[in-house]
Design an enzyme around this catalytic site. Structure first.
Site, short mmCIF file in Angstrom:
data_model
loop_
_atom_site.label_atom_id
_atom_site.label_comp_id
_atom_site.label_asym_id
_atom_site.label_seq_id
_atom_site.Cartn_x
_atom_site.Cartn_y
_atom_site.Cartn_z
N HIS A 127 -3.68 -0.92 8.49
CA HIS A 127 -4.16 0.56 8.05
C HIS A 127 -3.50 1.66 9.00
CE1 HIS A 127 -8.24 -1.39 6.43
NE2 HIS A 127 -7.19 -1.67 5.88
N SER A 173 -4.79 -1.17 0.88
CA SER A 173 -5.51 -0.40 1.73
C SER A 173 -4.28 0.39 2.55
CB SER A 173 -6.58 -1.24 2.62
OG SER A 173 -5.87 -2.19 3.24
#
Length: 313
Positions: A263, A217
């Site tokens: 992230h 991610s």
């Protein structure tokens, strides 16, 4: 000898023109000439051209003089096939299988957190996930600060459970093919790796030193940012990507166990690298892109060194 020249006399002494012969096969008469070099060519030597026919030599010379197709950002046209995207997905799936095997049980599939979405750790994730500095149950000390720098790279290919993997691979499949087509294979790969590395560096710098973080991610968030930057650069509509990015950011801040730093770090690194790729001056595009990528990498290394010094100090 390209053709028979001269004139021959007939029975009355008058000139008789000779029939041209193929310059590559002197025993074959022909009235067809290469539209590029004007030499006579027989049917075996004819190569279809936009106008008329050309000889094999002129066709080969034309191929050498034609520049290979490039994308708007200098990448190769092979990116339209999505080979790098497919290879990255295959690599992530392979590592997931190795992770499950390393667990020696089904725990990797039935781990806790969001009904198994995040999964549980395995020996492989414990070996390769981002970890600042921690003491293990056997008394040993490990982590990036202890010299395990490989964790900043391996973590982007490790996942906590199959659902975690599937979500990231779906996003990679959707975003990766689009970006690889417009950037080319090598530029897309550089973007992916630097975004993933940037997210892992951010996790190392801003996360508790004894917390494990892993997942593609970090790179995927970088691809989200890159799609926005690239589409804006091409003058295309970006309204579809914004809601998806916002939803993912909401999940990032609200779902437990998700690495916020990872992230956001991947998002920033992907955006910066996309800006380098998209706005490089055309006259020296490749050199500018390589230098920009190198500077981004050096900045990440610098942040990691500062964090290591703080943890060891």
């Amino acid at each position: 000898m390209t053709e028979r020249s001269g004139q021959a006399g007939d029975a009355t002494g008058g000139p008789v023109p000779t029939t041209p012969v193929c310059f590559r096969h002197p025993d074959r008469e022909t009235y067809v000439r290469c539209t590029r070099c004007n030499r006579p060519i027989c049917p075996e030597c004819m190569r279809d051209a936009s106008v008329g026919h050309q000889c094999p030599e002129c066709v080969e010379e034309g191929r050498r003089s034609v520049r290979p197709a490039r994308t708007a950002f200098g990448g190769g046209a092979a990116g339209r096939e999505g080979y790098v995207t497919k290879a990255l997905i295959a690599l992530n799936v392979l590592v997931m299988l190795l992770s499950i095997l390393s667990a020696g049980s089904g725990n990797a599939l039935a781990g806790g957190g969001l009904g198994g979405l995040m999964g549980s750790s395995t020996p492989l994730t414990e070996w390769g996930a981002v970890l600042g500095l921690a003491r293990f149950p056997d008394g040993s000390i490990g982590g990036v600060a202890d010299g395990e720098w490989y964790r900043l790279v391996t973590a982007m290919f490790l996942h906590y459970g199959v659902l975690h993997l599937l979500l990231n691979m779906w996003a990679l499949w959707v975003l990766g093919r689009t970006l690889e087509a417009v950037l080319g294979p090598m530029r897309f790969l550089a973007l992916y790796l630097l975004a993933g590395l940037g997210g892992n560096v951010a996790a190392y710098v801003f996360t508790e030193p004894n917390r494990f973080t892993a997942g593609a991610s970090t790179a995927v968030f970088g691809l989200f940012a890159a799609v926005f930057v690239i589409m804006r650069r091409l003058g295309r509509d970006t309204s579809a990507i914004v809601p998806i990015l916002v939803i993912n950011l909401i999940f990032t801040f609200t779902v437990p166990s998700i690495s916020v730093a990872g992230h956001l770090g991947g998002l920033v690194a992907g955006a910066v690298m996309a800006l380098v790729l998209a706005y490089a001056p055309r006259s020296r595009r490749t050199a500018f892109q390589v230098a920009g990528g190198a500077l981004v990498l050096v900045a990440m290394i610098g942040l990691s060194l500062v964090r290591s010094a703080a943890l060891l100090g």
